[in-house]
Scaffold this active site. Structure first.
Site, short mmCIF file in Angstrom:
data_model
loop_
_atom_site.label_atom_id
_atom_site.label_comp_id
_atom_site.label_asym_id
_atom_site.label_seq_id
_atom_site.Cartn_x
_atom_site.Cartn_y
_atom_site.Cartn_z
N ALA A 89 3.32 6.62 -5.41
CA ALA A 89 1.87 6.75 -5.52
C ALA A 89 1.17 5.81 -4.54
O ALA A 89 -0.05 5.74 -4.50
CB ALA A 89 1.42 6.45 -6.95
N SER A 93 5.29 0.04 -6.00
CA SER A 93 6.29 -0.16 -7.05
C SER A 93 7.50 -0.90 -6.49
O SER A 93 8.15 -1.68 -7.20
CB SER A 93 6.72 1.18 -7.65
OG SER A 93 7.22 2.03 -6.64
N SER A 94 7.80 -0.72 -5.20
CA SER A 94 8.98 -1.41 -4.66
C SER A 94 8.73 -2.91 -4.52
O SER A 94 9.60 -3.71 -4.87
CB SER A 94 9.43 -0.80 -3.34
OG SER A 94 8.38 -0.75 -2.42
N ASP A 138 2.07 -6.23 0.58
CA ASP A 138 2.37 -5.82 -0.80
C ASP A 138 3.04 -6.95 -1.59
O ASP A 138 2.70 -7.21 -2.74
CB ASP A 138 3.28 -4.58 -0.79
CG ASP A 138 2.68 -3.43 0.02
OD1 ASP A 138 1.49 -3.49 0.36
OD2 ASP A 138 3.43 -2.48 0.31
C1 GLA Z 1 2.76 -0.20 3.14
C2 GLA Z 1 3.43 -1.46 3.67
C3 GLA Z 1 2.40 -2.57 3.89
C4 GLA Z 1 1.23 -2.07 4.75
C5 GLA Z 1 0.69 -0.75 4.20
C6 GLA Z 1 -0.36 -0.14 5.11
O1 GLA Z 1 2.23 -0.42 1.87
O2 GLA Z 1 4.41 -1.92 2.75
O3 GLA Z 1 3.02 -3.68 4.50
O4 GLA Z 1 1.58 -1.96 6.10
O5 GLA Z 1 1.71 0.21 4.03
O6 GLA Z 1 -1.49 -0.94 5.17
#
Ligand code: GLA
Length: 331
Positions: A89, A93-94, A138
């Protein structure tokens, strides 16, 4: 000993694909999360009661490997994972799985590491074991989130600062339910294209570029970085019209210049404009499916969600607020 740790997913308000270009991002942690509970065991064994990512144990062993490389003496553990985060989504989640595993391993080893170091080693685990050349956003926000706040991160210096989200604004996430198969290969391609563009423009990274000289990937990064800073200013002054305009411009830039949107995301953003209480809407995360983020007047969030579901019946909608980052979880 504390043996239960939670790590949240995230939604990015603005600043997409800028993290691996040394730029700015503005994510918030959300209430959906993964919880890792461990007990000492004769040998490593990991189980999950939710619906984990494919080959999810690779994420956990990747984190274990990174910690061992840093001489963290992890004993054998039985770890059980449960999660409320949907897969595919675009809600990280990872990263939540990696961070919850890291906190469990570190606690079991009786060790301590600074949160930014944990974020980096989880990012490293994802790059090495899963092969996605991701940035740090993230994993960073899963560890550093704060209730009611978004976090402005400078991905070059790693300096960060909390930015309050006005109480009467709800974060409404709309999951399109699609995840196109090319997402991770296209992601790695964009990363390579940015490196090439930086070389062509004679800068260390696209963060340093000011004139894209007609290169659309560079134009997205340059304009998106300035949108993040303008968005922070608009949050601080509660300038809702600017918030909406910046989100719309971000979506268009991701669609046309960076080319990571898709029909379903474009439709969801367009439909949001027909729903009550909308302040701004855009795709969020890596793209090629996943979710949109909508800033919505909190007292109209329910009506907004209902209308959006009428227009896009396959959508899964979450009404949320910014949540705290990872940490111990009481039983
Ligand atoms: C994924 C990647 C992040 C970032 C976003 C886009 O979520 O894990 O590091 O690059 O895409 O902003």
């Amino acid at each position: 000993m504390q043996n239960r740790f939670r790590a949240p997913g995230r939604v990015n308000l603005i600043g997409e694909h800028t993290d691996y270009n040394d730029g700015f991002v503005l994510p918030a942690a959300i209430h959906l999360e993964t919880i890792a509970t461990f007990t000492p065991a004769p040998a490593m064994n990991w189980t999950s009661s939710s619906n984990p990512p494919e080959a999810w144990q690779r994420y956990v062993s990747g984190v274990e490997k990174q910690l061992r490389r840093r001489a963290v003496p992890i004993p054998p553990l039985a770890i059980h994972f449960e999660s409320t985060l949907p897969l595919g989504a675009g809600l990280s989640s990872s990263a939540a799985l990696e961070v919850s595993a890291a906190l469990a391993f570190i606690a079991a080893a009786g060790f301590e590491l600074p949160p930014m170091e944990i974020a980096r080693l989880c990012q490293q685990a994802e790059i090495e074991t899963v092969g996605l050349g991701c940035g740090i956003m993230d994993q960073f926000i899963s560890l550093h989130g704060r209730a009611g706040q978004a976090m402005l991160l400078d991905c070059r210096s790693l300096a960060f600062e909390a930015v309050a989200i006005p109480e009467d604004i709800a974060l409404v996430i709309a999951d399109t339910g699609v995840k196109h198969a090319l997402a991770s290969s296209e992601y790695n391609t964009r990363r390579a294209e940015c490196a090439e563009a930086a070389q062509y423009l004679g800068v260390q990274s696209l963060r340093d570029a000011t004139d894209p000289r007609g290169n659309p990937r560079a134009r997205h990064i340059i304009t998106e970085n300035s949108r993040v800073l303008a968005f922070v200013e608009a949050l601080r002054t509660n300038d809702r019209r600017s918030l909406g305009q910046l989100m719309a411009a971000s979506h268009l830039s991701l669609k046309n210049d960076y080319q990571v949107s898709c029909l379903e995301l474009d439709m969801m953003v367009e439909y949001a404009g027909l729903c009550p209480g909308l302040i701004g809407a855009r795709m969020t995360g890596g793209g090629f499916g996943g979710s949109t983020i909508n800033l919505v007047e909190a007292d109209q969030a329910q009506a907004f969600a209902e209308r959006l579901r009428d227009l896009y019946p396959a959508a899964t909608i979450y009404i949320t607020k910014a949540a705290n980052g990872a940490g111990p979880q009481s039983p």
